[in-house]
Design a protein around this motif. Sequence first.
Motif, mmCIF file in Angstrom:
data_model
loop_
_atom_site.group_PDB
_atom_site.id
_atom_site.type_symbol
_atom_site.label_atom_id
_atom_site.label_comp_id
_atom_site.label_asym_id
_atom_site.label_seq_id
_atom_site.Cartn_x
_atom_site.Cartn_y
_atom_site.Cartn_z
ATOM 1 N N GLU A 176 0.808 -1.222 0.000
ATOM 2 C CA GLU A 176 0.000 0.000 0.000
ATOM 3 C C GLU A 176 0.840 1.271 0.000
ATOM 4 O OE1 GLU A 176 -3.084 0.111 2.864
ATOM 5 O OE2 GLU A 176 -3.751 -1.946 2.493
ATOM 6 N N THR A 177 2.135 1.144 0.175
ATOM 7 C CA THR A 177 2.984 2.340 0.235
ATOM 8 C C THR A 177 4.116 2.263 -0.785
ATOM 9 O OG1 THR A 177 4.250 1.345 2.055
ATOM 10 C CG2 THR A 177 2.417 2.791 2.636
ATOM 11 N N LEU A 178 5.173 1.513 -0.476
ATOM 12 C CA LEU A 178 6.337 1.465 -1.361
ATOM 13 C C LEU A 178 5.966 1.054 -2.774
ATOM 14 C CD1 LEU A 178 8.880 -0.242 1.063
ATOM 15 C CD2 LEU A 178 8.937 2.131 0.308
ATOM 16 N N ALA A 179 5.076 0.069 -2.911
ATOM 17 C CA ALA A 179 4.720 -0.427 -4.232
ATOM 18 C C ALA A 179 3.865 0.555 -5.024
ATOM 19 C CB ALA A 179 3.979 -1.765 -4.110
ATOM 20 N N GLN A 180 3.314 1.548 -4.348
ATOM 21 C CA GLN A 180 2.473 2.534 -5.022
ATOM 22 C C GLN A 180 3.250 3.782 -5.447
ATOM 23 O OE1 GLN A 180 -0.688 1.749 -5.863
ATOM 24 N NE2 GLN A 180 -0.148 -0.223 -4.925
ATOM 25 N N GLY A 181 4.531 3.825 -5.125
ATOM 26 C CA GLY A 181 5.332 4.990 -5.502
ATOM 27 C C GLY A 181 5.470 5.970 -4.361
ATOM 28 N N GLY A 182 6.456 6.829 -4.480
ATOM 29 C CA GLY A 182 6.780 7.763 -3.414
ATOM 30 C C GLY A 182 5.636 8.650 -2.989
ATOM 31 N N ALA A 183 4.713 8.954 -3.895
ATOM 32 C CA ALA A 183 3.575 9.800 -3.538
ATOM 33 C C ALA A 183 2.675 9.129 -2.513
ATOM 34 C CB ALA A 183 2.767 10.150 -4.781
#
Length: 424
Positions: free
Chosen positions: A190-197
């Motif tokens: 839910e975080t790293l895999a979704q990109g820095g944003a």
Amino acid sequence: MTIPVSSPGPTVHVIGAGLAGLAAAVRLTLAGRRVRLYEAAAQAGGRCRSYDEPNLGIRIDNGSHLLVSGNHAAMAYLRATHPSGQEPALEKVEYRFWDGATGRRWQVRPNDGKLPWWALVPSRRVPGTKAMDYLAGLKLMRADPLAPIGEVLACSGTAWDTFFRPVLLAALNTEPEQSAAGLAGAIIRETLAQGGAAYQPLLASGGLSPVFVDPALDWLARNGADIVWRRRLRALTRVDQMATALDFGTETIELAPDDRVVLAVPAWVAADLLPGLTTPTEHRSILNVHFRLDRPAGMPRMTGMINTVGEWAFAYDDHVSVTVSGADRLMESDREVTARTIWGEIAALAGLAPATPLPPWQVVKEKRATFAALPEQAKRRPNATAAGKNLALAGDWTATGLPSTIEGAIRSGFTAADAILTAR
């Protein structure tokens, strides 16, 4: 004294005004349900609140909590409870680190997009690591959810010691090597895999209550919810899987046939109220040390501390707070010895003179801060509907798929509210 509920129409009784209970109450009120919110204490927020600390003479948070921008449930909760056009007072902070053994400092700087090209740039990643080191996150996402992380990753090397381990320890509040890979994988998914944003860290630098608690209480009051303070639920009567009465000691409230209950209390309280309910039985502690001083010049709002007793330092305008996760080893330690040890680390981090005297301090020990994120404990987390036909469970210890976090607590409240709204 027995009090039949005489409010117009069915009522949803929400027990507990921590973030899970507040989130459930908000969701139900938005859906047009009549809500009564009960809290055993004189204030809301549970483990996520601000209070006036008499030893320091300032207002502090009972513990430091961090959001990331991809916490969609928490963001929805904040949008619902803040006035239109008013942004929650959350400050963007950076992933900065400091090694107490060597004095070395660095910053991890992700890019916004999903393609993590930042890992290819030496100046954006942890010094001494390679781009391939960050594929550890993919392994956790693909692992057996109940496998210990130590069986999935080598749990060694510079990237593990200086990035993955401190981040996972803060999120899981349990030794990462022993923790369930599925909980770590969910965070990464839910975080790293979704990109820095999606993993921009956000800090309530003005206090937790002004962001997460006070606006929700104001919104609930404006929208017709009843809030009852100092009401500890002593017993809950059930007949044929239906909750029929709430016993608060000095009064018992009989439930109408169409009334509903959201039980948003700690796991051990839920287990006492609902014999036979399976809940997590092991917990982990968190220790926070607060020092009263003006924010040292140049000190970042947030710093991950490596090779130190303290693990994360948060610099507010009038105090510095240090968090130690999985802190069972420190629960019986002498408070002043702990404060002096960590103050020495903070003085070095902030570039203060070694002889800088210990400022006013307070140590806060939360012995059962979170459920232990172990595979066997993860299996004991009940679903929202596990307790009965007209009763839903909420709390970060329920089966949210996440560890004990702000996002998990709020998500559990929404899930419990949805179970009430869709029940026959």
